[in-house]
Motif scaffolding. Structure first.
Motif, mmCIF file in Angstrom:
data_model
loop_
_atom_site.group_PDB
_atom_site.id
_atom_site.type_symbol
_atom_site.label_atom_id
_atom_site.label_comp_id
_atom_site.label_asym_id
_atom_site.label_seq_id
_atom_site.Cartn_x
_atom_site.Cartn_y
_atom_site.Cartn_z
ATOM 1 N N GLY A 197 1.703 6.825 -6.856
ATOM 2 C CA GLY A 197 0.515 7.543 -7.287
ATOM 3 C C GLY A 197 -0.561 6.626 -7.824
ATOM 4 N N LEU A 198 -0.532 5.369 -7.455
ATOM 5 C CA LEU A 198 -1.541 4.420 -7.910
ATOM 6 C C LEU A 198 -2.755 4.364 -6.963
ATOM 7 C CD1 LEU A 198 0.748 1.476 -9.063
ATOM 8 C CD2 LEU A 198 -0.324 3.212 -10.474
ATOM 9 N N ILE A 240 0.839 -1.204 0.000
ATOM 10 C CA ILE A 240 0.000 0.000 0.000
ATOM 11 C C ILE A 240 0.874 1.253 0.000
ATOM 12 C CG2 ILE A 240 -1.634 1.339 1.398
ATOM 13 C CD1 ILE A 240 -2.827 -1.390 2.291
ATOM 14 N N ARG A 241 1.943 1.258 0.808
ATOM 15 C CA ARG A 241 2.841 2.407 0.867
ATOM 16 C C ARG A 241 3.525 2.644 -0.481
ATOM 17 N NH1 ARG A 241 7.078 1.160 4.608
ATOM 18 N NH2 ARG A 241 5.397 0.655 6.029
ATOM 19 N N LEU A 242 3.949 1.569 -1.144
ATOM 20 C CA LEU A 242 4.584 1.689 -2.460
ATOM 21 C C LEU A 242 3.614 2.249 -3.498
ATOM 22 C CD1 LEU A 242 6.676 -1.589 -2.680
ATOM 23 C CD2 LEU A 242 7.547 0.729 -2.628
ATOM 24 N N LYS A 243 2.383 1.761 -3.473
ATOM 25 C CA LYS A 243 1.384 2.249 -4.421
ATOM 26 C C LYS A 243 1.097 3.728 -4.209
ATOM 27 C CE LYS A 243 -1.014 -2.014 -5.595
ATOM 28 N NZ LYS A 243 -2.274 -2.750 -5.551
ATOM 29 N N GLY A 290 -7.697 5.848 -0.607
ATOM 30 C CA GLY A 290 -7.137 4.497 -0.583
ATOM 31 C C GLY A 290 -7.660 3.624 -1.693
ATOM 32 N N LYS A 291 -8.374 4.243 -2.656
ATOM 33 C CA LYS A 291 -8.891 3.471 -3.788
ATOM 34 C C LYS A 291 -7.855 3.453 -4.898
ATOM 35 C CE LYS A 291 -13.672 4.656 -2.793
ATOM 36 N NZ LYS A 291 -14.861 5.368 -3.259
ATOM 37 N N GLU A 292 -7.795 2.327 -5.585
ATOM 38 C CA GLU A 292 -6.804 2.190 -6.654
ATOM 39 C C GLU A 292 -7.201 2.980 -7.888
ATOM 40 O OE1 GLU A 292 -4.865 -1.364 -7.750
ATOM 41 O OE2 GLU A 292 -5.207 -2.310 -5.811
ATOM 42 N N ILE A 293 -6.217 3.609 -8.505
ATOM 43 C CA ILE A 293 -6.413 4.324 -9.761
ATOM 44 C C ILE A 293 -5.866 3.427 -10.857
ATOM 45 C CG2 ILE A 293 -5.832 6.382 -11.077
ATOM 46 C CD1 ILE A 293 -5.271 7.747 -8.351
ATOM 47 N N LYS A 294 -6.674 3.141 -11.846
ATOM 48 C CA LYS A 294 -6.219 2.275 -12.952
ATOM 49 C C LYS A 294 -5.316 3.089 -13.867
ATOM 50 C CE LYS A 294 -9.094 -1.515 -12.790
ATOM 51 N NZ LYS A 294 -9.185 -2.783 -13.394
#
Length: 146
Positions: free
Chosen positions: A35-36, A28-31, A41-45
């Protein structure tokens, strides 16, 4: 006395659980740093190409090879240039030395006092390497039978 295998197995199990938990947090920290993930906390495609430049090993090798060739060409051109004479009088002996700005040698073939032997040897090795790379023997380039 040695430790029992039973306690070691229990410790290994607990460490596995802890490792899984830390791996999830680290992902989670890497994402977030890439900027993902947005603020919620929702993922950006995103495409991988938007996040990072992807290069194949061939492209990296080609770039390194072309850079090396450019350096050799520059060294070869530098070796063809003539140096300018610079006159300097030695304060102790009163002898006038005329130094070449390119080779840094005077008319007697000596280097100045501040020029170190190791640095000179390194410079000469680079110069010889550039000359070897650009050397073409006449009979191989001119009279090659088909």
């Amino acid at each position: 006395m040695g430790r029992s295998n039973r306690s070691r197995k229990r410790r290994d199990e607990m460490n596995k659980i802890k490792k899984d938990r830390y791996d999830a947090k680290e992902l989670i920290r890497l994402k977030k740093t890439l900027g993902l993930l947005d603020a919620d906390g929702k993922e950006i495609k995103m495409e991988i190409g938007e996040v990072a430049d992807i290069k194949t090993s061939k492209e990296i090798k080609r770039a390194a090879k072309s850079k090396e060739q450019q350096e050799l060409i520059y060294e070869h051109q530098e070796s063809l240039e003539k140096g300018k004479p610079i006159a300097q009088v030695n304060e102790k002996t009163g002898v006038e030395h005329v130094y070449n700005s390119k080779t840094l040698k005077d008319q007697f073939g000596n280097y100045p006092a501040w020029f170190k032997k190791k640095k000179t040897a390194k410079r000469l090795r680079k110069k010889q390497h550039a000359q070897k790379k650009n050397f073409k023997q006449a009979w191989t380039t001119v009279n090659v039978p088909l």
